[in-house]
Design a protein around this motif. Structure first.
Motif, PDB file in Angstrom:
ATOM      1  N   GLU A 160      -3.699   2.984 -22.147  1.00 29.62           N
ATOM      2  CA  GLU A 160      -3.201   1.730 -22.697  1.00 29.62           C
ATOM      3  C   GLU A 160      -2.449   0.932 -21.623  1.00 29.62           C
ATOM      4  N   ALA A 161      -1.672   1.653 -20.806  1.00 29.76           N
ATOM      5  CA  ALA A 161      -0.923   0.985 -19.734  1.00 29.76           C
ATOM      6  C   ALA A 161      -1.897   0.397 -18.711  1.00 29.76           C
ATOM      7  N   ARG A 162      -2.961   1.131 -18.401  1.00 25.74           N
ATOM      8  CA  ARG A 162      -3.936   0.619 -17.422  1.00 25.74           C
ATOM      9  C   ARG A 162      -4.688  -0.586 -17.993  1.00 25.74           C
ATOM     10  N   ILE A 163      -4.925  -0.573 -19.299  1.00 21.90           N
ATOM     11  CA  ILE A 163      -5.572  -1.732 -19.927  1.00 21.90           C
ATOM     12  C   ILE A 163      -4.645  -2.936 -19.834  1.00 21.90           C
ATOM     13  N   ALA A 164      -3.365  -2.718 -20.148  1.00 19.39           N
ATOM     14  CA  ALA A 164      -2.390  -3.821 -20.120  1.00 19.39           C
ATOM     15  C   ALA A 164      -2.271  -4.415 -18.722  1.00 19.39           C
ATOM     16  N   GLU A 165      -2.465  -3.578 -17.700  1.00 14.40           N
ATOM     17  CA  GLU A 165      -2.365  -4.086 -16.330  1.00 14.40           C
ATOM     18  C   GLU A 165      -3.676  -4.668 -15.816  1.00 14.40           C
ATOM     19  N   GLY A 166      -4.702  -4.614 -16.642  1.00 13.05           N
ATOM     20  CA  GLY A 166      -5.971  -5.238 -16.260  1.00 13.05           C
ATOM     21  C   GLY A 166      -6.889  -4.340 -15.464  1.00 13.05           C
ATOM     22  N   PHE A 167      -6.546  -3.044 -15.336  1.00 12.20           N
ATOM     23  CA  PHE A 167      -7.378  -2.149 -14.524  1.00 12.20           C
ATOM     24  C   PHE A 167      -8.505  -1.502 -15.308  1.00 12.20           C
ATOM     25  N   LEU A 168      -8.382  -1.486 -16.621  1.00 13.11           N
ATOM     26  CA  LEU A 168      -9.363  -0.783 -17.449  1.00 13.11           C
ATOM     27  C   LEU A 168      -9.696  -1.691 -18.622  1.00 13.11           C
ATOM     28  N   ALA A 169     -10.991  -1.775 -18.987  1.00 10.22           N
ATOM     29  CA  ALA A 169     -11.362  -2.637 -20.112  1.00 10.22           C
ATOM     30  C   ALA A 169     -11.162  -1.917 -21.446  1.00 10.22           C
ATOM     31  N   ALA A 170     -11.518  -0.633 -21.495  1.00  7.78           N
ATOM     32  CA  ALA A 170     -11.405   0.129 -22.738  1.00  7.78           C
ATOM     33  C   ALA A 170     -11.538   1.605 -22.399  1.00  7.78           C
ATOM     34  N   ALA A 171     -11.102   2.472 -23.327  1.00  9.98           N
ATOM     35  CA  ALA A 171     -11.197   3.914 -23.092  1.00  9.98           C
ATOM     36  C   ALA A 171     -12.589   4.389 -23.517  1.00  9.98           C
ATOM     37  N   PRO A 172     -13.348   4.984 -22.588  1.00  7.39           N
ATOM     38  CA  PRO A 172     -14.724   5.377 -22.900  1.00  7.39           C
ATOM     39  C   PRO A 172     -14.812   6.588 -23.828  1.00  7.39           C
ATOM     40  N   ASP A 173     -15.901   6.713 -24.546  1.00  8.32           N
ATOM     41  CA  ASP A 173     -16.187   7.953 -25.270  1.00  8.32           C
ATOM     42  C   ASP A 173     -16.314   9.055 -24.215  1.00  8.32           C
ATOM     43  N   PRO A 174     -15.649  10.219 -24.444  1.00 11.33           N
ATOM     44  CA  PRO A 174     -15.641  11.244 -23.388  1.00 11.33           C
ATOM     45  C   PRO A 174     -17.044  11.737 -23.009  1.00 11.33           C
ATOM     46  N   ARG A 276      -7.168 -11.860 -18.721  1.00 12.56           N
ATOM     47  CA  ARG A 276      -6.789 -11.658 -17.320  1.00 12.56           C
ATOM     48  C   ARG A 276      -7.226 -10.265 -16.918  1.00 12.56           C
ATOM     49  N   VAL A 277      -8.065 -10.208 -15.920  1.00 12.09           N
ATOM     50  CA  VAL A 277      -8.674  -8.935 -15.542  1.00 12.09           C
ATOM     51  C   VAL A 277      -8.585  -8.748 -14.028  1.00 12.09           C
ATOM     52  N   ARG A 278      -8.777  -7.537 -13.576  1.00 12.96           N
ATOM     53  CA  ARG A 278      -8.771  -7.260 -12.130  1.00 12.96           C
ATOM     54  C   ARG A 278     -10.185  -7.377 -11.580  1.00 12.96           C
ATOM     55  N   ASP A 279     -10.300  -7.950 -10.412  1.00 15.05           N
ATOM     56  CA  ASP A 279     -11.598  -7.901  -9.749  1.00 15.05           C
ATOM     57  C   ASP A 279     -11.703  -6.549  -9.026  1.00 15.05           C
ATOM     58  N   HIS A 280     -12.819  -6.299  -8.332  1.00 21.85           N
ATOM     59  CA  HIS A 280     -13.010  -4.964  -7.758  1.00 21.85           C
ATOM     60  C   HIS A 280     -12.032  -4.685  -6.617  1.00 21.85           C
ATOM     61  N   GLU A 281     -11.332  -5.716  -6.155  1.00 19.69           N
ATOM     62  CA  GLU A 281     -10.308  -5.475  -5.129  1.00 19.69           C
ATOM     63  C   GLU A 281      -8.913  -5.394  -5.727  1.00 19.69           C
ATOM     64  N   GLY A 282      -8.845  -5.381  -7.054  1.00 30.02           N
ATOM     65  CA  GLY A 282      -7.550  -5.204  -7.701  1.00 30.02           C
ATOM     66  C   GLY A 282      -6.765  -6.486  -7.914  1.00 30.02           C
ATOM     67  N   ARG A 283      -7.373  -7.631  -7.586  1.00 26.86           N
ATOM     68  CA  ARG A 283      -6.661  -8.903  -7.779  1.00 26.86           C
ATOM     69  C   ARG A 283      -6.809  -9.374  -9.215  1.00 26.86           C
ATOM     70  N   LEU A 284      -5.728  -9.955  -9.745  1.00 30.83           N
ATOM     71  CA  LEU A 284      -5.751 -10.442 -11.114  1.00 30.83           C
ATOM     72  C   LEU A 284      -6.469 -11.790 -11.170  1.00 30.83           C
TER      73      LEU A 284
END
Ligand code: HEC
Ligand code: HEC
Length: 505
Positions: A160-174, A276-284
């Motif tokens: 959830e924290a990674r989603i809030a920071e824009g690093f992850l779109a959603a938690a995948p099915d394992p 607001r999302v991160r690009d592949h270089e981590g920029r918002l």
């Protein structure tokens, strides 16, 4: 389960962001324009005030990039008209890659292998049919090629924290990952089959007319890798049309952020937030592409398509096994198509660039009948019903856009690129990046009137549930409930004119 990023939380995230902040957060003005330019831009992008004739430049809805070729089933496949010679050459090469059928490894056609192991389609074009939109399966026996189903489960606190920071779109099915692949190479089971049933409902419209809407009920049958997670969330998406994407990319951040109104400060019932999302270089970055705007650029969207939809690695997403999870070990052990002499990935960087270039330069066709009386009456109805609150008519693109063909063009895409709560009817109850389970990005409407000219089965809305433009409008709820109700209350000629207007786009 929602993962909504509050503005305050977002500012904290921004402060910690590695790259430069999004232009416009704080500075709400365009840094690419002189004062004189700014005045001109404000003038030409002002909302229409009179409806007795077409506006200046309205016909060429994508500026100098508009295609003025005769309209037929190939109308979405032409290059931007202002591309130079070199650009046209790149476009042709990219076109070849967009249409190319990839095959599984090992194969004799060396430069075309690497498909899968799990995949949804063999080519980009299989989903973006003739560079236009896709459609849901026609019945239980039809496979869902031009549609895909995203998967996720409720995130852990850490996710959830990674989603809030824009690093992850959603938690995948394992086991199944982020997306259901309904095809696999020989020797491996597919992940499952998509099944859609519809419940029909009748809507009474003013003037004695009725419309029939079909509500999809989505299910996955024949799971190939055991049970799904009990908290599994699904979201079906049809492929959107490919036209005008480079110009959407060239809309200045400040022009998008200026329309945000997350707390509905102006009290018009319409909020609107940028994803607001991160690009592949981590920029918002501002998310612009996909039905929930989770991709910041066409190139990134394309890399995800190669990986998720076709199982092909690129320098941005280098896993040769595509979307196979750790739990799918047989899948991870299959042969792949990377060849040392061509580069480290199945799709080397220069090929990814060509596909992205192609995708950014498919031209938007010119308007038809934009000055006809019924179309103009429909345009007036479009304004009066409040459609323009989200389907923003005009922009002038950045003067400093990367591609010369996209620079400083007056364009008419009819989108604010913002997320809106569209109500229960359209909710997928599956959050994605900063978008919650009721929010969708306003899609551009340019070219929408040609959808069925391009491909007869073309369907509307994120999951293709709407068979006609009127059905698409009648599904609007949430922030768009008022606009939708006004369409229901219109007398039949006004409603027909509204649809004629959409058809002229
Ligand atoms: C299995 C079907 C499928 C295939 C194959 C596919 N796409 Fe897509 N494409 C989609 C769907 C569905 C979306 C919307 C995704 C979402 O909402 O997140 C999309 C979105 C896009 C977008 C964003 C468009 C917009 O308006 O937001 C681009 C660009 C794109 N795809 C390019 C490509 C390229 C390039 C390829 C080939 C490398 C490709 N796609 C292959 C289904 C597909
Ligand atoms: C609150 C913002 C908002 C308003 C107001 C609004 N729309 Fe939309 N519109 C959206 C969003 C978001 C979607 C995508 C919803 C989805 O796919 O589930 C959409 C989708 C559409 C589509 C289908 C597009 C496609 O690519 O499939 C059409 C057509 C459309 N709107 C027309 C209208 C008309 C006409 C009006 C006025 C009567 C209107 N909209 C008012 C936000 C809005």
């Amino acid at each position: 389960m929602r993962a909504r990023v509050s503005i305050a939380a977002f500012l904290v995230v921004l402060a910690a962001a590695p790259g430069p902040a999004i232009a416009g957060d704080g500075v709400l003005s365009r840094d690419d324009l002189s004062g004189e330019d700014r005045e001109r831009v404000a003038e030409v992008t002002a909302p229409a005030a009179v409806f007795d004739k077409a506006e200046r430049f309205e016909r060429r809805q994508a500026g100098a990039a508009t295609s003025t070729k005769r309209v037929n089933a190939n109308a979405f496949s032409h290059p931007s008209e202002n591309l130079d010679f070199e650009g046209r050459q790149k476009f042709l090469l990219g076109n070849g890659l967009f249409r190319k059928d990839w095959v599984s490894s090992p194969s004799s056609t060396l430069a075309s292998d690497g498909l899968g192991p799990l995949f949804n389609a063999r080519s980009c074009q299989a989903c973006h049919i003739k560079d236009g939109r896709g459609h849901p399966p026609a019945g239980h026996d039809d496979n869902a090629v031009s549609m895909l189903v995203r998967l996720s489960i409720p995130p852990t606190e850490e996710e959830e924290a990674r989603i809030a920071e824009g690093f992850l779109a959603a938690a995948p099915d394992p086991v199944y990952g982020n997306q259901l692949q309904d095809m696999a190479v020989a020797g491996l089971p597919a992940e499952g089959r998509v099944r859609i049933d519809y419940e029909e409902m009748k809507i009474a419209l003013a003037g004695g007319e009725t419309a029939t809407l079909r509500k999809p009920v989505l299910a996955i049958t024949d799971p190939g890798y055991g049970p799904f997670h009990t908290g599994l969330m699904l979201s079906a998406r049809i492929a959107p049309p490919m036209i005008g994407l480079g110009l959407l990319n060239a809309i200045h951040d400040a022009d998008i952020l200026a329309r945000e109104d997350p707390d509905d400060a102006d009290g018009d019932g319409i909020s609107g937030r940028a994803n607001r999302v991160r690009d592949h270089e981590g920029r918002l970055k501002i998310g612009r592409f996909g039905w929930k705007a989770i991709q910041p650029s066409v190139k990134e969207q394309s890399a995800h398509a190669f990986l998720g939809d076709m199982g092909l690695s690129t320098p941005l997403l280098p896993q040769h096994f595509g979307e196979c999870t750790e739990a799918q070990d047989a899948c991870r052990a299959m042969p792949h198509g990377a060849q040392a002499h061509l580069g480290a990935e199945e799709v080397p960087g220069d090929l990814l660039d060509l596909v992205a270039f192609y995708s950014e330069n498919l031209a938007v066709p010119a308007r038809r009948k934009e000055g006809g009386p019924e179309v103009l009456a429909g345009k007036q109805a479009f304004y009066a019903a409040g459609c323009v609150s989200c389907h923003t008519p005009k922009y002038v693109t950045r003067r400093d856009a990367t591609e010369p063909a996209h620079r400083f063009q007056l364009i008419w895409p009819y989108t604010d690129l913002l997320l809106h709560d569209m109500g229960d009817g359209l909710a997928d109850d599956r959050p994605e990046a900063g978008a919650d389970g009721r929010e969708w990005r306003t899609p551009p409407l340019w070219g929408i009137g040609l959808s069925k000219t391009i491909h007869g089965e073309a369907a509307f809305l994120h999951d293709g549930r709407a068979r006609t433009l009127l059905e698409a409008v009648l599904w609007h709820g949430g922030e768009a409930q008022g606009a939708r109700d006004r369409v229901v209350e219109m007398d039949p000629p006004e409603r027909a004119a509204l649809i004629r207007f959409l058809e002229s786009l």
